[in-house]
Motif scaffolding. Structure first.
Motif, PDB file in Angstrom:
ATOM      1  N   ALA A 254      -7.351   1.890   5.949  1.00 51.95           N
ATOM      2  CA  ALA A 254      -7.808   0.824   6.852  1.00 51.95           C
ATOM      3  C   ALA A 254      -8.037   1.622   8.330  1.00 51.95           C
ATOM      4  CB  ALA A 254      -6.786   0.056   7.063  1.00 51.95           C
ATOM      5  N   LEU A 255      -7.485   2.763   8.630  1.00 49.90           N
ATOM      6  CA  LEU A 255      -7.826   3.186  10.076  1.00 49.90           C
ATOM      7  C   LEU A 255      -9.294   3.901   9.977  1.00 49.90           C
ATOM      8  CD1 LEU A 255      -6.902   4.024  12.637  1.00 49.90           C
ATOM      9  CD2 LEU A 255      -5.742   6.061  11.732  1.00 49.90           C
ATOM     10  N   PHE A 256      -9.271   4.580   8.948  1.00 50.81           N
ATOM     11  CA  PHE A 256     -10.548   5.407   8.798  1.00 50.81           C
ATOM     12  C   PHE A 256     -11.775   4.674   7.908  1.00 50.81           C
ATOM     13  CE2 PHE A 256      -7.318   8.436   9.460  1.00 50.81           C
ATOM     14  CZ  PHE A 256      -7.702   9.222  10.739  1.00 50.81           C
ATOM     15  N   GLY A 257     -11.204   3.618   7.583  1.00 50.62           N
ATOM     16  CA  GLY A 257     -12.627   2.670   6.799  1.00 50.62           C
ATOM     17  C   GLY A 257     -13.163   1.547   7.591  1.00 50.62           C
ATOM     18  N   GLY A 258     -13.102   1.725   8.782  1.00 49.40           N
ATOM     19  CA  GLY A 258     -13.759   0.674   9.617  1.00 49.40           C
ATOM     20  C   GLY A 258     -13.300  -0.499   9.605  1.00 49.40           C
ATOM     21  N   THR A 259     -11.869  -0.788   9.359  1.00 46.33           N
ATOM     22  CA  THR A 259     -11.206  -2.158   9.436  1.00 46.33           C
ATOM     23  C   THR A 259     -10.754  -2.401  10.978  1.00 46.33           C
ATOM     24  OG1 THR A 259     -10.105  -1.806   7.507  1.00 46.33           O
ATOM     25  CG2 THR A 259      -8.942  -3.302   9.004  1.00 46.33           C
ATOM     26  N   TRP A 260     -10.460  -1.470  11.787  1.00 49.66           N
ATOM     27  CA  TRP A 260      -9.867  -1.718  13.137  1.00 49.66           C
ATOM     28  C   TRP A 260     -11.239  -1.492  14.244  1.00 49.66           C
ATOM     29  CZ3 TRP A 260      -5.742  -4.210  12.247  1.00 49.66           C
ATOM     30  CH2 TRP A 260      -4.748  -3.666  11.328  1.00 49.66           C
TER      31      TRP A 260
ATOM     32  N   LEU B 292      -2.138  -4.237  -3.056  1.00 41.58           N
ATOM     33  CA  LEU B 292      -1.239  -2.919  -2.694  1.00 41.58           C
ATOM     34  C   LEU B 292       0.239  -3.048  -2.952  1.00 41.58           C
ATOM     35  CD1 LEU B 292      -3.613  -0.375  -0.835  1.00 41.58           C
ATOM     36  CD2 LEU B 292      -3.178  -0.584  -3.383  1.00 41.58           C
ATOM     37  N   THR B 293       0.746  -3.835  -1.653  1.00 40.29           N
ATOM     38  CA  THR B 293       1.925  -3.993  -1.294  1.00 40.29           C
ATOM     39  C   THR B 293       2.689  -4.869  -2.292  1.00 40.29           C
ATOM     40  OG1 THR B 293       1.424  -5.812   0.226  1.00 40.29           O
ATOM     41  CG2 THR B 293       1.528  -3.487   0.902  1.00 40.29           C
ATOM     42  N   GLY B 294       1.821  -5.957  -3.027  1.00 42.98           N
ATOM     43  CA  GLY B 294       2.509  -6.657  -3.756  1.00 42.98           C
ATOM     44  C   GLY B 294       2.668  -6.216  -5.188  1.00 42.98           C
ATOM     45  N   SER B 295       1.646  -5.756  -5.863  1.00 44.35           N
ATOM     46  CA  SER B 295       1.807  -5.179  -7.358  1.00 44.35           C
ATOM     47  C   SER B 295       2.415  -4.042  -7.467  1.00 44.35           C
ATOM     48  CB  SER B 295       0.498  -4.891  -7.652  1.00 44.35           C
ATOM     49  OG  SER B 295      -0.263  -4.417  -7.012  1.00 44.35           O
ATOM     50  N   ALA B 296       2.599  -3.034  -6.311  1.00 42.59           N
ATOM     51  CA  ALA B 296       2.863  -1.767  -6.700  1.00 42.59           C
ATOM     52  C   ALA B 296       4.425  -1.752  -6.452  1.00 42.59           C
ATOM     53  CB  ALA B 296       2.446  -0.873  -5.450  1.00 42.59           C
TER      54      ALA B 296
ATOM     55  N   GLN C 274       7.002   1.693  -1.316  1.00 43.42           N
ATOM     56  CA  GLN C 274       6.686   0.737  -0.282  1.00 43.42           C
ATOM     57  C   GLN C 274       6.200   1.833   0.801  1.00 43.42           C
ATOM     58  OE1 GLN C 274       9.504  -2.178   1.391  1.00 43.42           O
ATOM     59  NE2 GLN C 274       7.870  -3.213   2.593  1.00 43.42           N
ATOM     60  N   THR C 275       6.733   2.902   0.983  1.00 41.41           N
ATOM     61  CA  THR C 275       6.297   3.887   2.192  1.00 41.41           C
ATOM     62  C   THR C 275       5.174   4.391   1.665  1.00 41.41           C
ATOM     63  OG1 THR C 275       8.586   4.245   2.702  1.00 41.41           O
ATOM     64  CG2 THR C 275       7.151   5.850   3.401  1.00 41.41           C
ATOM     65  N   ILE C 276       4.968   4.925   0.559  1.00 38.52           N
ATOM     66  CA  ILE C 276       3.607   5.578   0.019  1.00 38.52           C
ATOM     67  C   ILE C 276       2.538   4.611   0.192  1.00 38.52           C
ATOM     68  CG2 ILE C 276       2.634   6.579  -1.933  1.00 38.52           C
ATOM     69  CD1 ILE C 276       5.379   7.679  -2.865  1.00 38.52           C
ATOM     70  N   VAL C 277       2.828   3.550  -0.274  1.00 36.37           N
ATOM     71  CA  VAL C 277       1.726   2.416  -0.172  1.00 36.37           C
ATOM     72  C   VAL C 277       1.002   2.064   1.071  1.00 36.37           C
ATOM     73  CG1 VAL C 277       1.258  -0.064  -0.835  1.00 36.37           C
ATOM     74  CG2 VAL C 277       2.013   1.245  -2.580  1.00 36.37           C
ATOM     75  N   MET C 278       2.243   2.040   2.086  1.00 34.71           N
ATOM     76  CA  MET C 278       1.851   1.623   3.507  1.00 34.71           C
ATOM     77  C   MET C 278       0.879   2.721   4.212  1.00 34.71           C
ATOM     78  SD  MET C 278       2.707  -1.512   4.113  1.00 34.71           S
ATOM     79  CE  MET C 278       2.309  -1.428   5.739  1.00 34.71           C
ATOM     80  N   ILE C 279       1.721   3.878   3.839  1.00 33.56           N
ATOM     81  CA  ILE C 279       0.787   5.068   4.675  1.00 33.56           C
ATOM     82  C   ILE C 279      -0.362   5.214   3.932  1.00 33.56           C
ATOM     83  CG2 ILE C 279       0.744   7.543   4.577  1.00 33.56           C
ATOM     84  CD1 ILE C 279       3.804   7.670   4.456  1.00 33.56           C
ATOM     85  N   ALA C 280      -0.630   5.146   2.596  1.00 35.01           N
ATOM     86  CA  ALA C 280      -2.119   5.210   2.086  1.00 35.01           C
ATOM     87  C   ALA C 280      -2.891   3.949   2.580  1.00 35.01           C
ATOM     88  CB  ALA C 280      -2.065   5.124   0.560  1.00 35.01           C
ATOM     89  N   TYR C 281      -2.403   2.702   2.503  1.00 34.83           N
ATOM     90  CA  TYR C 281      -2.910   1.357   2.971  1.00 34.83           C
ATOM     91  C   TYR C 281      -3.492   1.693   4.581  1.00 34.83           C
ATOM     92  CZ  TYR C 281      -2.941  -3.670   4.255  1.00 34.83           C
ATOM     93  OH  TYR C 281      -3.327  -4.902   4.504  1.00 34.83           O
ATOM     94  N   MET C 282      -2.650   2.194   5.629  1.00 36.23           N
ATOM     95  CA  MET C 282      -2.956   2.206   6.950  1.00 36.23           C
ATOM     96  C   MET C 282      -3.827   3.148   7.010  1.00 36.23           C
ATOM     97  SD  MET C 282      -1.719  -0.446   8.300  1.00 36.23           S
ATOM     98  CE  MET C 282      -0.418  -1.738   8.214  1.00 36.23           C
ATOM     99  N   ALA C 283      -3.837   4.182   6.344  1.00 38.78           N
ATOM    100  CA  ALA C 283      -4.743   5.310   6.352  1.00 38.78           C
ATOM    101  C   ALA C 283      -6.197   5.036   6.235  1.00 38.78           C
ATOM    102  CB  ALA C 283      -4.225   6.837   5.697  1.00 38.78           C
TER     103      ALA C 283
ATOM    104  N   GLY D 130      -6.561  -7.958   4.735  1.00 40.82           N
ATOM    105  CA  GLY D 130      -5.493  -8.993   3.861  1.00 40.82           C
ATOM    106  C   GLY D 130      -5.600  -8.810   2.450  1.00 40.82           C
ATOM    107  N   ALA D 131      -6.918  -8.448   1.843  1.00 40.68           N
ATOM    108  CA  ALA D 131      -6.968  -8.454   0.402  1.00 40.68           C
ATOM    109  C   ALA D 131      -6.318  -7.379  -0.218  1.00 40.68           C
ATOM    110  CB  ALA D 131      -8.516  -8.543   0.044  1.00 40.68           C
ATOM    111  N   VAL D 132      -6.762  -6.225   0.490  1.00 45.75           N
ATOM    112  CA  VAL D 132      -6.285  -4.875  -0.021  1.00 45.75           C
ATOM    113  C   VAL D 132      -4.640  -4.934   0.254  1.00 45.75           C
ATOM    114  CG1 VAL D 132      -5.920  -2.154   0.450  1.00 45.75           C
ATOM    115  CG2 VAL D 132      -8.549  -3.476   0.707  1.00 45.75           C
TER     116      VAL D 132
END
Length: 240
Positions: free
Chosen positions: A172-178, A66-70, A161-170, A60-62
């Motif tokens: 999170a996916l490989f960062g131990g979030t899920w 990311l999505t707000g400020s960018a 928005q597309t660039i941020v979401m791709i970076a954000y999800m990638a 939620g913090a990331v």
């Protein structure tokens, strides 16, 4: 600068999308994960409820910064608001720092709501651990606030928005979030700022203390992202 920070914070808190996707959504995902995994214990002796409380708080913090400020910065560039600010006495570094600071402040609700749900679900930490975890995750969010500012100056409004979401999800996916990462994936994840961000909670594991390697790594990413934001801001100034 203080007035600008206050304005940015109020704009964010009044945004319904912010309330839904960066505060309520991580809390709902936390409830989903703890029910899916049950009362099991993950690697390292950390209970599922504690692990996902941290990972959903960081998620939620990331997402908040990311999505707000960018997107907001990118839209301000197109509308001419950023150009107008350059005509005032506000220096460029103050504008950039105001964006980073205001974005980071808005991460606190995202962190605290998930923590409140975690406590209600039976997460048991000492008062010192609760306080330390809150401070660690809040300070760590400044890294992603700086990245959000850099994205805002790097991308056009139609694509940011597309660039941020791709970076954000990638990340999170490989960062131990899920799910917990281990083995080869963990070796690669050490270069992922989200993984390092999640590692700030290592002191809640039995027999572990604060991961100073993660702290140093995040400090390095902060320097890189702030430098990138400053460089992109100067580039945008020259093009204006």
């Amino acid at each position: 600068m203080t007035t600008l920070v206050q304005l940015e914070i109020m704009r964010t808190l009044r945004n319904k999308k912010y309330l839904l996707f960066t505060i309520l959504y991580p809390a709902l995902m936390y409830v989903f994960f703890i029910n899916a995994y049950g009362d099991s214990t993950l690697a390292g002796g950390l209970p599922v409820k504690t692990y996902f409380m941290v990972s959903m708080a960081t998620f939620g913090a990331v997402g908040s910064v990311l999505t707000g400020s960018a997107q907001r910065i990118s839209l301000e560039r197109r509308s001419g608001w950023t150009r107008q600010l350059r005509l005032t006495a506000l220096p460029g570094r103050a504008y950039t720092l105001a964006k980073v600071a205001s974005s980071a402040v808005t991460t606190l609700p995202a962190i605290l709501v998930v923590f409140a749900v975690g406590a209600a679900q039976g997460v048991s930490l000492s008062a010192g651990q609760w306080a330390g975890l809150t401070v660690a995750l809040w300070l760590g969010s400044f890294v992603f606030a700086a990245l959000g500012v850099a994205f805002g100056y790097a991308a056009a409004p139609d694509s940011v928005q597309t660039i941020v979401m791709i970076a954000y999800m990638a990340m999170a996916l490989f960062g131990g979030t899920w799910f917990p990462v281990s083995g080869t994936l963990e070796s690669i994840a050490r270069f992922n700022p989200v993984y390092l961000y999640n590692r700030l909670a290592s002191f809640t594991r039995p027999g572990e203390s604060l991961d100073l390697t993660a702290v140093a790594g995040l400090a390095g990413f902060l320097v890189v992202f702030v430098a990138a934001a400053a460089l992109l801001y100067r580039r945008d100034t020259r093009q204006a």
